[in-house]
Design an enzyme around this catalytic site. Sequence first.
Site, short mmCIF file in Angstrom:
data_model
loop_
_atom_site.label_atom_id
_atom_site.label_comp_id
_atom_site.label_asym_id
_atom_site.label_seq_id
_atom_site.Cartn_x
_atom_site.Cartn_y
_atom_site.Cartn_z
N ASP A 11 0.81 -1.21 0.00
CA ASP A 11 0.00 0.00 0.00
C ASP A 11 0.85 1.27 0.00
O ASP A 11 2.07 1.22 0.19
CB ASP A 11 -0.96 0.00 1.21
N ASN A 29 -7.97 -2.29 13.92
CA ASN A 29 -9.36 -2.60 13.53
C ASN A 29 -9.45 -3.82 12.61
O ASN A 29 -10.48 -4.07 12.00
CB ASN A 29 -10.01 -1.38 12.86
N HIS A 43 -7.62 -4.36 9.85
CA HIS A 43 -7.31 -4.18 8.42
C HIS A 43 -5.99 -4.88 8.07
O HIS A 43 -5.10 -5.00 8.90
CB HIS A 43 -7.29 -2.70 8.01
N GLU A 56 -9.88 -1.74 4.87
CA GLU A 56 -10.58 -1.37 6.10
C GLU A 56 -11.83 -2.25 6.30
O GLU A 56 -12.31 -2.90 5.35
CB GLU A 56 -11.00 0.10 6.01
C1 GLP Z 1 -0.70 0.36 8.43
C2 GLP Z 1 -0.35 -0.41 7.18
C3 GLP Z 1 -0.55 -1.88 7.36
C4 GLP Z 1 0.10 -2.31 8.65
C5 GLP Z 1 -0.60 -1.68 9.80
C6 GLP Z 1 -0.03 -2.07 11.15
O1 GLP Z 1 -1.98 0.82 8.45
N1 GLP Z 1 -1.08 -0.01 6.03
O2 GLP Z 1 -0.01 -2.56 6.24
O3 GLP Z 1 0.00 -3.70 8.76
O4 GLP Z 1 -0.49 -0.29 9.66
O5 GLP Z 1 1.02 -1.24 11.47
P1 GLP Z 1 1.94 -1.41 12.74
O6 GLP Z 1 2.85 -2.54 12.45
O7 GLP Z 1 2.68 -0.11 12.84
O8 GLP Z 1 1.07 -1.66 13.90
#
Ligand code: GLP
Length: 262
Positions: free
Chosen positions: A66, A135, A137, A142
């Site tokens: 992403d 949440n 995702h 989402e």
């Molecule tokens: C973001 C990314 C996801 C990632 C998520 C968790 O929203 N788009 O790909 O998995 O955050 O992030 P973190 O590892 O910082 O908790």
Amino acid sequence: MFLIFPDAESLAEHVSATLVDQIAKKPEIVLGLATGGTMEPVYRRFVEQVKRQAVDLSKFRSFNLDEYVGLAADHPKSYAAYMYEHLFRHIGHDPARHFLPDGLAPDLSQHCRDFAQMIRQCGGIDLQLLGVGTNGHIGFNEPGTPLDSRCHVVALSERTRIDNSRFFPEGAIVPATAITMGLQDIMEARRILLLATGQGKAETVAAFHDSDVTPDVPVTVLKRHPDATIMLDAAAASLLPPDVRERCAASAAMCMPLRRYA
Ligand code: GLP
């Protein structure tokens, strides 16, 4: 399906060793890469390990999940900049082999179609790394995203924007939209490793465990994948039923021989 490690470092070490092992077996492997705090220790270990072992990285290709819409690749908070900082500047960045969605593409819908098509042209993703949002995702899919979705532009939820604000300077506005691989694109990866660490993910992991597959908790789609492993540290696993924790901690202990690569 769950592997529980004592802490985030031992989990990162195991994932890094798995990546090195897979690249050694198939140098032209196609990796699906993720960003976020969870992945930072993984990339740190991986960089150390490939340098120590002089692993040949000249053939592997990668696709990132992403990117924020509106951030240029050289914006310090873009995921392109994250990947450069944590991985590519250490191992060499070949734009012809390492692909991220372009948050400034003039025609975003066309760009999404091209991105998904490019994954297919490269033969699909062999090994996909995933984190998970609080949440539920994955990528930026989402809650409510159709399970058969392809790469698309998404309006980020308030929760995600608040969670991710910790990566932006105080007072900065977190982008409201992003490009993400769709759930169907992710599910087509041949093997998936989802990582979750820290107490902040414990409720999300418990929701994953307790729910049937539902678009309300997008990560649950992984329950339909034939080769998806949910890799947790003890804190993220802390709200799972005790028997699951016991069994899965034992199976992670059996994986530990992979540490010989570290
Ligand atoms: C973001 C990314 C996801 C990632 C998520 C968790 O929203 N788009 O790909 O998995 O955050 O992030 P973190 O590892 O910082 O908790």
